[in-house]
Design a protein around this motif. Sequence first.
Motif, PDB file in Angstrom:
ATOM      1  N   GLN A 177     -21.766  17.738  13.588  1.00  0.00           N
ATOM      2  CA  GLN A 177     -20.570  17.004  13.999  1.00  0.00           C
ATOM      3  C   GLN A 177     -20.997  15.583  14.368  1.00  0.00           C
ATOM      4  O   GLN A 177     -22.191  15.314  14.536  1.00  0.00           O
ATOM      5  CB  GLN A 177     -19.932  17.703  15.208  1.00  0.00           C
ATOM      6  CG  GLN A 177     -20.943  18.043  16.293  1.00  0.00           C
ATOM      7  CD  GLN A 177     -20.400  18.963  17.392  1.00  0.00           C
ATOM      8  OE1 GLN A 177     -19.245  19.365  17.358  1.00  0.00           O
ATOM      9  NE2 GLN A 177     -21.230  19.285  18.365  1.00  0.00           N
ATOM     10  N   SER A 179     -20.010  14.327  17.098  1.00  0.00           N
ATOM     11  CA  SER A 179     -19.917  14.321  18.568  1.00  0.00           C
ATOM     12  C   SER A 179     -21.207  13.906  19.285  1.00  0.00           C
ATOM     13  O   SER A 179     -21.125  13.305  20.368  1.00  0.00           O
ATOM     14  CB  SER A 179     -19.462  15.700  19.056  1.00  0.00           C
ATOM     15  OG  SER A 179     -18.298  16.105  18.357  1.00  0.00           O
ATOM     16  N   GLN A 182     -21.343  10.613  20.971  1.00  0.00           N
ATOM     17  CA  GLN A 182     -20.726  10.456  22.307  1.00  0.00           C
ATOM     18  C   GLN A 182     -21.815  10.355  23.365  1.00  0.00           C
ATOM     19  O   GLN A 182     -21.855   9.407  24.159  1.00  0.00           O
ATOM     20  CB  GLN A 182     -19.870  11.684  22.663  1.00  0.00           C
ATOM     21  CG  GLN A 182     -18.581  11.861  21.905  1.00  0.00           C
ATOM     22  CD  GLN A 182     -17.737  12.992  22.523  1.00  0.00           C
ATOM     23  OE1 GLN A 182     -17.836  13.289  23.714  1.00  0.00           O
ATOM     24  NE2 GLN A 182     -16.902  13.615  21.708  1.00  0.00           N
ATOM     25  N   ARG A 203     -23.240  21.373   7.455  1.00  0.00           N
ATOM     26  CA  ARG A 203     -23.166  22.759   7.918  1.00  0.00           C
ATOM     27  C   ARG A 203     -23.606  23.691   6.814  1.00  0.00           C
ATOM     28  O   ARG A 203     -23.476  23.366   5.625  1.00  0.00           O
ATOM     29  CB  ARG A 203     -21.747  23.121   8.375  1.00  0.00           C
ATOM     30  CG  ARG A 203     -21.432  22.478   9.701  1.00  0.00           C
ATOM     31  CD  ARG A 203     -20.091  22.872  10.265  1.00  0.00           C
ATOM     32  NE  ARG A 203     -19.698  21.872  11.269  1.00  0.00           N
ATOM     33  CZ  ARG A 203     -18.564  21.865  11.922  1.00  0.00           C
ATOM     34  NH1 ARG A 203     -17.674  22.818  11.702  1.00  0.00           N
ATOM     35  NH2 ARG A 203     -18.296  20.930  12.808  1.00  0.00           N
ATOM     36  N   GLN A 217     -17.047  13.213   9.329  1.00  0.00           N
ATOM     37  CA  GLN A 217     -16.167  13.284  10.494  1.00  0.00           C
ATOM     38  C   GLN A 217     -15.992  11.887  11.050  1.00  0.00           C
ATOM     39  O   GLN A 217     -16.821  11.001  10.822  1.00  0.00           O
ATOM     40  CB  GLN A 217     -16.778  14.180  11.587  1.00  0.00           C
ATOM     41  CG  GLN A 217     -16.688  15.661  11.301  1.00  0.00           C
ATOM     42  CD  GLN A 217     -17.037  16.514  12.522  1.00  0.00           C
ATOM     43  OE1 GLN A 217     -17.581  16.017  13.511  1.00  0.00           O
ATOM     44  NE2 GLN A 217     -16.722  17.794  12.444  1.00  0.00           N
ATOM     45  N   GLU A 219     -15.400  10.557  14.832  1.00  0.00           N
ATOM     46  CA  GLU A 219     -15.335  10.902  16.245  1.00  0.00           C
ATOM     47  C   GLU A 219     -14.642   9.769  16.977  1.00  0.00           C
ATOM     48  O   GLU A 219     -14.768   8.603  16.580  1.00  0.00           O
ATOM     49  CB  GLU A 219     -16.776  11.021  16.760  1.00  0.00           C
ATOM     50  CG  GLU A 219     -16.915  11.657  18.101  1.00  0.00           C
ATOM     51  CD  GLU A 219     -16.811  13.171  17.978  1.00  0.00           C
ATOM     52  OE1 GLU A 219     -16.860  13.692  16.852  1.00  0.00           O
ATOM     53  OE2 GLU A 219     -16.671  13.816  19.031  1.00  0.00           O
ATOM     54  N   PHE A 257     -12.993  23.630  22.830  1.00  0.00           N
ATOM     55  CA  PHE A 257     -14.234  22.977  22.413  1.00  0.00           C
ATOM     56  C   PHE A 257     -15.122  22.915  23.637  1.00  0.00           C
ATOM     57  O   PHE A 257     -14.618  22.717  24.751  1.00  0.00           O
ATOM     58  CB  PHE A 257     -13.969  21.562  21.876  1.00  0.00           C
ATOM     59  CG  PHE A 257     -13.104  21.535  20.641  1.00  0.00           C
ATOM     60  CD1 PHE A 257     -13.613  21.911  19.401  1.00  0.00           C
ATOM     61  CD2 PHE A 257     -11.775  21.147  20.726  1.00  0.00           C
ATOM     62  CE1 PHE A 257     -12.800  21.895  18.272  1.00  0.00           C
ATOM     63  CE2 PHE A 257     -10.964  21.135  19.589  1.00  0.00           C
ATOM     64  CZ  PHE A 257     -11.479  21.516  18.360  1.00  0.00           C
ATOM     65  N   PHE A 259     -17.081  20.710  24.746  1.00  0.00           N
ATOM     66  CA  PHE A 259     -17.284  19.406  25.405  1.00  0.00           C
ATOM     67  C   PHE A 259     -15.999  18.785  25.920  1.00  0.00           C
ATOM     68  O   PHE A 259     -16.012  17.662  26.421  1.00  0.00           O
ATOM     69  CB  PHE A 259     -17.986  18.439  24.445  1.00  0.00           C
ATOM     70  CG  PHE A 259     -17.624  18.671  22.994  1.00  0.00           C
ATOM     71  CD1 PHE A 259     -18.406  19.508  22.202  1.00  0.00           C
ATOM     72  CD2 PHE A 259     -16.495  18.082  22.443  1.00  0.00           C
ATOM     73  CE1 PHE A 259     -18.073  19.743  20.870  1.00  0.00           C
ATOM     74  CE2 PHE A 259     -16.156  18.312  21.119  1.00  0.00           C
ATOM     75  CZ  PHE A 259     -16.940  19.153  20.319  1.00  0.00           C
ATOM     76  N   THR A 260     -14.874  19.463  25.772  1.00  0.00           N
ATOM     77  CA  THR A 260     -13.613  18.942  26.322  1.00  0.00           C
ATOM     78  C   THR A 260     -12.921  20.033  27.131  1.00  0.00           C
ATOM     79  O   THR A 260     -13.024  21.217  26.841  1.00  0.00           O
ATOM     80  CB  THR A 260     -12.668  18.469  25.192  1.00  0.00           C
ATOM     81  OG1 THR A 260     -12.699  19.424  24.126  1.00  0.00           O
ATOM     82  CG2 THR A 260     -13.084  17.107  24.661  1.00  0.00           C
ATOM     83  N   GLY A 293      -9.221  17.889  16.185  1.00  0.00           N
ATOM     84  CA  GLY A 293      -9.495  18.495  17.486  1.00  0.00           C
ATOM     85  C   GLY A 293      -9.652  17.397  18.518  1.00  0.00           C
ATOM     86  O   GLY A 293     -10.099  16.298  18.210  1.00  0.00           O
ATOM     87  N   CYS A 294      -9.282  17.717  19.761  1.00  0.00           N
ATOM     88  CA  CYS A 294      -9.353  16.679  20.798  1.00  0.00           C
ATOM     89  C   CYS A 294      -9.342  17.314  22.179  1.00  0.00           C
ATOM     90  O   CYS A 294      -9.224  18.527  22.321  1.00  0.00           O
ATOM     91  CB  CYS A 294      -8.178  15.712  20.656  1.00  0.00           C
ATOM     92  SG  CYS A 294      -6.563  16.521  20.757  1.00  0.00           S
ATOM     93  N   ALA A 316     -11.565  12.600  23.989  1.00  0.00           N
ATOM     94  CA  ALA A 316     -12.353  12.535  22.755  1.00  0.00           C
ATOM     95  C   ALA A 316     -11.576  13.236  21.658  1.00  0.00           C
ATOM     96  O   ALA A 316     -10.667  14.032  21.932  1.00  0.00           O
ATOM     97  CB  ALA A 316     -13.714  13.204  22.947  1.00  0.00           C
ATOM     98  N   PHE A 317     -11.903  12.883  20.450  1.00  0.00           N
ATOM     99  CA  PHE A 317     -11.283  13.578  19.316  1.00  0.00           C
ATOM    100  C   PHE A 317     -12.228  13.531  18.130  1.00  0.00           C
ATOM    101  O   PHE A 317     -13.137  12.692  18.068  1.00  0.00           O
ATOM    102  CB  PHE A 317      -9.922  12.955  18.958  1.00  0.00           C
ATOM    103  CG  PHE A 317      -9.994  11.476  18.659  1.00  0.00           C
ATOM    104  CD1 PHE A 317     -10.282  11.018  17.377  1.00  0.00           C
ATOM    105  CD2 PHE A 317      -9.770  10.535  19.674  1.00  0.00           C
ATOM    106  CE1 PHE A 317     -10.337   9.658  17.107  1.00  0.00           C
ATOM    107  CE2 PHE A 317      -9.830   9.168  19.396  1.00  0.00           C
ATOM    108  CZ  PHE A 317     -10.119   8.721  18.118  1.00  0.00           C
ATOM    109  N   GLY A 318     -12.022  14.479  17.214  1.00  0.00           N
ATOM    110  CA  GLY A 318     -12.845  14.492  16.008  1.00  0.00           C
ATOM    111  C   GLY A 318     -11.991  14.940  14.837  1.00  0.00           C
ATOM    112  O   GLY A 318     -11.242  15.910  14.935  1.00  0.00           O
TER     113      GLY A 318
HETATM  114  N1  DAH Z   1     -16.773  18.191  16.841  1.00  0.00           N
HETATM  115  C1  DAH Z   1     -15.616  19.020  16.625  1.00  0.00           C
HETATM  116  C2  DAH Z   1     -15.785  19.839  15.356  1.00  0.00           C
HETATM  117  O1  DAH Z   1     -16.667  19.550  14.602  1.00  0.00           O
HETATM  118  C3  DAH Z   1     -14.370  18.185  16.514  1.00  0.00           C
HETATM  119  C4  DAH Z   1     -13.984  17.670  17.841  1.00  0.00           C
HETATM  120  C5  DAH Z   1     -13.097  18.354  18.614  1.00  0.00           C
HETATM  121  C6  DAH Z   1     -14.510  16.496  18.317  1.00  0.00           C
HETATM  122  C7  DAH Z   1     -12.726  17.909  19.849  1.00  0.00           C
HETATM  123  C8  DAH Z   1     -14.147  16.019  19.554  1.00  0.00           C
HETATM  124  C9  DAH Z   1     -13.246  16.740  20.325  1.00  0.00           C
HETATM  125  O2  DAH Z   1     -14.608  14.899  20.079  1.00  0.00           O
HETATM  126  O3  DAH Z   1     -12.883  16.293  21.551  1.00  0.00           O
HETATM  127  O4  DAH Z   1     -15.053  20.748  15.130  1.00  0.00           O
END
Ligand code: DAH
Length: 349
Positions: A177, A179, A182, A203, A217, A219, A257, A259-260, A293-294, A316-318
């Motif tokens: 990811q 992420s 971050q 992956r 991705q 981020e 997730f 981290f959130t 995702g966030c 955060a979001f991805g």
């Molecule tokens: N890293 C996550 C994934 O690969 C996506 C993601 C979800 C990133 C939520 C984020 C987050 O920063 O807050 O599925």
Amino acid sequence: MDPLAILHQAIADAPTAVAGIDSRESLERVEAELLGKDSPIGQVRRSMGSLDDELKPRVGAKLNEATARIDRLLDEKRMAVQEAEESRRLLEEEIDVTLERVTFPAGSLHLVQQTIDEIVDIFIGLGYQVASGPEADLAYYNFDALNTPPSHPSRWESDTMYLDWGAPEDEVLLRTQTSPVQARWMESHDPPVYIVVPGRTFRKDTIDATHLPVFHQIEGLAVDENITFGDLKGTLLHFAREFFGPKSQVRLRPHFFPFTEPSAELDVSCFACDGGVPGCRVCGGAGWLELLGCGMVDPAVLETAGYDSTRLSGFAFGMGPERIAMVRHGIDSLRHFIENDVRFLRQFR
Ligand code: DAH
């Protein structure tokens, strides 16, 4: 010999002599032969002084007539010779404009790159910076610093490509990811943070219509004082409207997730049917499209990076640009992105 007879003869002979001219050189030569000093006409001209007074005007008149007639013949011939030479020269210098020239087909950005650029631009417009990080990263940044415990299934060898095992703190992997950037960014930058991170991710998946082992991705991370869940939703609603159109709506569904906290998945209302036409070709009638995702950054992630989680908060979001491009353009398989069939690529120039 009778000068009048000479002039008659000269007039009679001239057309044949002129007809034989086929170049500038022969023109000059024949001109001298017909009108020059030693030509019959030239001789008559020279003899004029010794002619009888009675004969003189008649010979003079005939001389003028002969000269004028031959001059006219030569002038016509001169034009013909010039024209012929001109067209011969044009023919020799001719460029064949119908000849196919060598062309180098111009390429264009790949649809995935175009999509990334467009998404990133929207966040740049909100004041975000673009950040990046290594594709081969420590497991620490990909997992531990993101509050992902050692037992988490995403860390299994069946999901993640490891490059180096070693001791846990030395484990190197291909990031699964974006992420980890971050954690890397917060470690080396003071708040506030407003970044987007486009990049390649990996992956252990087998290629099919919905999976690629190498994909992308984007981020997003915002950390500042007083950042709320409302800021998260407002920011992503703005993004959705910029990208999918001003009528777009968003909805958040609870998710998980590491981290959130809380975490959510964000759906955008279907841009094709505006939410719920049965059998819509884009959303299948659901009315919503799954986008990303966030969540609110887990305080543990802030603390691990050395940020004070009592003073700061963030979201955060991805998102996956391949998926977003598929949704937007009605692309039915991820395979199109890697096959590089120009018939596909050319549709998105
Ligand atoms: N890293 C996550 C994934 O690969 C996506 C993601 C979800 C990133 C939520 C984020 C987050 O920063 O807050 O599925």
